[in-house]
Design a protein around this motif. Structure first.
Motif, PDB file in Angstrom:
ATOM      1  N   PHE A  36     -22.630   6.808  18.171  1.00  0.00           N
ATOM      2  CA  PHE A  36     -23.749   7.340  17.398  1.00  0.00           C
ATOM      3  C   PHE A  36     -24.889   6.328  17.317  1.00  0.00           C
ATOM      4  CE2 PHE A  36     -20.696  10.533  15.862  1.00  0.00           C
ATOM      5  CZ  PHE A  36     -21.477  11.678  16.010  1.00  0.00           C
ATOM      6  N   LYS A  37     -24.576   5.039  17.157  1.00  0.00           N
ATOM      7  CA  LYS A  37     -25.628   4.012  17.141  1.00  0.00           C
ATOM      8  C   LYS A  37     -26.428   4.052  18.434  1.00  0.00           C
ATOM      9  CE  LYS A  37     -23.301   0.580  14.229  1.00  0.00           C
ATOM     10  NZ  LYS A  37     -22.640  -0.749  14.234  1.00  0.00           N
ATOM     11  N   ASN A  38     -25.719   4.161  19.565  1.00  0.00           N
ATOM     12  CA  ASN A  38     -26.378   4.189  20.868  1.00  0.00           C
ATOM     13  C   ASN A  38     -27.201   5.448  21.084  1.00  0.00           C
ATOM     14  OD1 ASN A  38     -25.382   1.684  21.664  1.00  0.00           O
ATOM     15  ND2 ASN A  38     -23.508   2.567  22.468  1.00  0.00           N
ATOM     16  N   LYS A  39     -26.933   6.497  20.317  1.00  0.00           N
ATOM     17  CA  LYS A  39     -27.672   7.756  20.434  1.00  0.00           C
ATOM     18  C   LYS A  39     -28.829   7.840  19.443  1.00  0.00           C
ATOM     19  CE  LYS A  39     -25.060   9.516  23.624  1.00  0.00           C
ATOM     20  NZ  LYS A  39     -25.542   9.721  24.969  1.00  0.00           N
ATOM     21  N   GLY A  40     -29.047   6.783  18.657  1.00  0.00           N
ATOM     22  CA  GLY A  40     -30.187   6.748  17.751  1.00  0.00           C
ATOM     23  C   GLY A  40     -29.902   7.186  16.327  1.00  0.00           C
ATOM     24  N   TYR A  41     -28.641   7.370  15.987  1.00  0.00           N
ATOM     25  CA  TYR A  41     -28.263   7.711  14.616  1.00  0.00           C
ATOM     26  C   TYR A  41     -28.213   6.434  13.786  1.00  0.00           C
ATOM     27  CZ  TYR A  41     -26.681  12.334  16.238  1.00  0.00           C
ATOM     28  OH  TYR A  41     -26.608  13.599  16.752  1.00  0.00           O
ATOM     29  N   THR A  42     -28.405   6.559  12.491  1.00  0.00           N
ATOM     30  CA  THR A  42     -28.269   5.429  11.572  1.00  0.00           C
ATOM     31  C   THR A  42     -26.821   5.378  11.097  1.00  0.00           C
ATOM     32  OG1 THR A  42     -30.545   5.701  10.818  1.00  0.00           O
ATOM     33  CG2 THR A  42     -29.072   4.437   9.394  1.00  0.00           C
ATOM     34  N   VAL A  43     -26.222   4.196  11.167  1.00  0.00           N
ATOM     35  CA  VAL A  43     -24.843   4.020  10.724  1.00  0.00           C
ATOM     36  C   VAL A  43     -24.834   3.009   9.589  1.00  0.00           C
ATOM     37  CG1 VAL A  43     -22.535   3.249  11.379  1.00  0.00           C
ATOM     38  CG2 VAL A  43     -23.902   4.579  12.993  1.00  0.00           C
ATOM     39  N   GLU A  44     -24.348   3.467   8.426  1.00  0.00           N
ATOM     40  CA  GLU A  44     -24.239   2.602   7.252  1.00  0.00           C
ATOM     41  C   GLU A  44     -22.766   2.312   7.012  1.00  0.00           C
ATOM     42  OE1 GLU A  44     -26.107   4.803   4.132  1.00  0.00           O
ATOM     43  OE2 GLU A  44     -28.112   4.508   4.950  1.00  0.00           O
ATOM     44  N   GLU A  45     -22.361   1.096   7.331  1.00  0.00           N
ATOM     45  CA  GLU A  45     -20.954   0.734   7.177  1.00  0.00           C
ATOM     46  C   GLU A  45     -20.701   0.195   5.778  1.00  0.00           C
ATOM     47  OE1 GLU A  45     -18.832  -0.871  10.493  1.00  0.00           O
ATOM     48  OE2 GLU A  45     -20.643  -0.757  11.729  1.00  0.00           O
ATOM     49  N   SER A  46     -19.597   0.646   5.189  1.00  0.00           N
ATOM     50  CA  SER A  46     -19.213   0.244   3.836  1.00  0.00           C
ATOM     51  C   SER A  46     -18.249  -0.921   3.909  1.00  0.00           C
ATOM     52  CB  SER A  46     -18.559   1.426   3.126  1.00  0.00           C
ATOM     53  OG  SER A  46     -18.001   1.018   1.913  1.00  0.00           O
ATOM     54  N   ASN A  47     -18.296  -1.774   2.896  1.00  0.00           N
ATOM     55  CA  ASN A  47     -17.358  -2.896   2.813  1.00  0.00           C
ATOM     56  C   ASN A  47     -16.108  -2.522   2.036  1.00  0.00           C
ATOM     57  OD1 ASN A  47     -19.036  -4.573   4.251  1.00  0.00           O
ATOM     58  ND2 ASN A  47     -20.088  -5.287   2.428  1.00  0.00           N
ATOM     59  N   GLU A  48     -16.059  -1.296   1.512  1.00  0.00           N
ATOM     60  CA  GLU A  48     -14.903  -0.866   0.733  1.00  0.00           C
ATOM     61  C   GLU A  48     -13.704  -0.663   1.643  1.00  0.00           C
ATOM     62  OE1 GLU A  48     -15.592   2.553  -1.701  1.00  0.00           O
ATOM     63  OE2 GLU A  48     -17.609   1.894  -2.212  1.00  0.00           O
ATOM     64  N   PRO A  49     -12.527  -1.096   1.209  1.00  0.00           N
ATOM     65  CA  PRO A  49     -11.327  -0.847   2.015  1.00  0.00           C
ATOM     66  C   PRO A  49     -11.018   0.640   2.051  1.00  0.00           C
ATOM     67  CG  PRO A  49     -10.755  -1.845  -0.090  1.00  0.00           C
ATOM     68  CD  PRO A  49     -12.255  -1.823  -0.004  1.00  0.00           C
ATOM     69  N   LYS A  50     -10.441   1.069   3.142  1.00  0.00           N
ATOM     70  CA  LYS A  50     -10.072   2.469   3.299  1.00  0.00           C
ATOM     71  C   LYS A  50      -8.988   2.835   2.287  1.00  0.00           C
ATOM     72  CE  LYS A  50      -8.321   5.722   6.706  1.00  0.00           C
ATOM     73  NZ  LYS A  50      -7.812   5.898   8.047  1.00  0.00           N
ATOM     74  N   LYS A  51      -9.198   3.963   1.612  1.00  0.00           N
ATOM     75  CA  LYS A  51      -8.199   4.430   0.657  1.00  0.00           C
ATOM     76  C   LYS A  51      -7.048   5.062   1.419  1.00  0.00           C
ATOM     77  CE  LYS A  51     -11.474   5.483  -3.008  1.00  0.00           C
ATOM     78  NZ  LYS A  51     -12.056   6.558  -3.821  1.00  0.00           N
ATOM     79  N   LYS A  52      -5.842   4.712   1.027  1.00  0.00           N
ATOM     80  CA  LYS A  52      -4.665   5.287   1.662  1.00  0.00           C
ATOM     81  C   LYS A  52      -4.081   6.348   0.762  1.00  0.00           C
ATOM     82  CE  LYS A  52      -3.453   1.388   4.511  1.00  0.00           C
ATOM     83  NZ  LYS A  52      -2.412   0.539   4.999  1.00  0.00           N
ATOM     84  N   ASN A  53      -3.721   7.464   1.357  1.00  0.00           N
ATOM     85  CA  ASN A  53      -3.103   8.554   0.622  1.00  0.00           C
ATOM     86  C   ASN A  53      -1.603   8.309   0.620  1.00  0.00           C
ATOM     87  OD1 ASN A  53      -2.154  10.905  -0.441  1.00  0.00           O
ATOM     88  ND2 ASN A  53      -3.247  12.248   0.968  1.00  0.00           N
ATOM     89  N   SER A  54      -1.034   8.204  -0.575  1.00  0.00           N
ATOM     90  CA  SER A  54       0.394   7.922  -0.677  1.00  0.00           C
ATOM     91  C   SER A  54       1.241   9.137  -0.330  1.00  0.00           C
ATOM     92  CB  SER A  54       0.733   7.451  -2.089  1.00  0.00           C
ATOM     93  OG  SER A  54       0.526   8.513  -3.010  1.00  0.00           O
ATOM     94  N   GLY A  55       0.586  10.302  -0.266  1.00  0.00           N
ATOM     95  CA  GLY A  55       1.331  11.525   0.023  1.00  0.00           C
ATOM     96  C   GLY A  55       1.941  12.143  -1.219  1.00  0.00           C
ATOM     97  N   LYS A  56       1.773  11.460  -2.357  1.00  0.00           N
ATOM     98  CA  LYS A  56       2.328  11.967  -3.605  1.00  0.00           C
ATOM     99  C   LYS A  56       1.298  12.833  -4.305  1.00  0.00           C
ATOM    100  CE  LYS A  56       5.196   7.910  -4.409  1.00  0.00           C
ATOM    101  NZ  LYS A  56       5.446   6.783  -5.314  1.00  0.00           N
ATOM    102  N   THR A  57       1.765  13.886  -4.930  1.00  0.00           N
ATOM    103  CA  THR A  57       0.889  14.721  -5.736  1.00  0.00           C
ATOM    104  C   THR A  57       1.410  14.727  -7.155  1.00  0.00           C
ATOM    105  OG1 THR A  57       2.147  16.696  -5.158  1.00  0.00           O
ATOM    106  CG2 THR A  57       0.210  16.227  -3.819  1.00  0.00           C
ATOM    107  N   GLU A  58       0.514  14.800  -8.085  1.00  0.00           N
ATOM    108  CA  GLU A  58       0.913  14.814  -9.480  1.00  0.00           C
ATOM    109  C   GLU A  58       1.163  16.244  -9.920  1.00  0.00           C
ATOM    110  OE1 GLU A  58      -1.551  12.661 -12.172  1.00  0.00           O
ATOM    111  OE2 GLU A  58      -1.905  11.074 -10.722  1.00  0.00           O
ATOM    112  N   ALA A  59       2.216  16.441 -10.683  1.00  0.00           N
ATOM    113  CA  ALA A  59       2.521  17.776 -11.197  1.00  0.00           C
ATOM    114  C   ALA A  59       1.549  18.111 -12.314  1.00  0.00           C
ATOM    115  CB  ALA A  59       3.952  17.826 -11.720  1.00  0.00           C
TER     116      ALA A  59
END
Length: 68
Positions: A36-59
């Motif tokens: 996308f950068k090479n195609k002229g799009y603006t890329v805003e990268e975040s410094n936040e770590p990727k959130k991981k989904n534990s796969g658990k759901t709350e009842a």
């Protein structure tokens, strides 16, 4: 997660496997970010770590029931 902004801020659709809404999409795919950068799009990268989904759901408590 990085945000990609289209040159057209009103673009809604799919490009390179990403869904754009109002000219914006998100991905962590480094190859796509460079593409996308090479195609002229603006890329805003975040410094936040990727959130991981534990796969658990709350009842959820049934409506109308009170804790005793």
């Amino acid at each position: 997660m990085a945000k990609i902004k289209s040159p057209n801020p009103n673009y809604n659709g799919n490009s390179a496997s990403l869904q754009f809404v109002n000219g914006e999409a998100e991905t962590d795919n480094k190859w796509l970010l460079e593409w996308f950068k090479n195609k002229g799009y603006t890329v805003e990268e975040s410094n936040e770590p990727k959130k991981k989904n534990s796969g658990k759901t709350e009842a959820k408590k049934p409506e109308g029931k009170k804790d005793e």
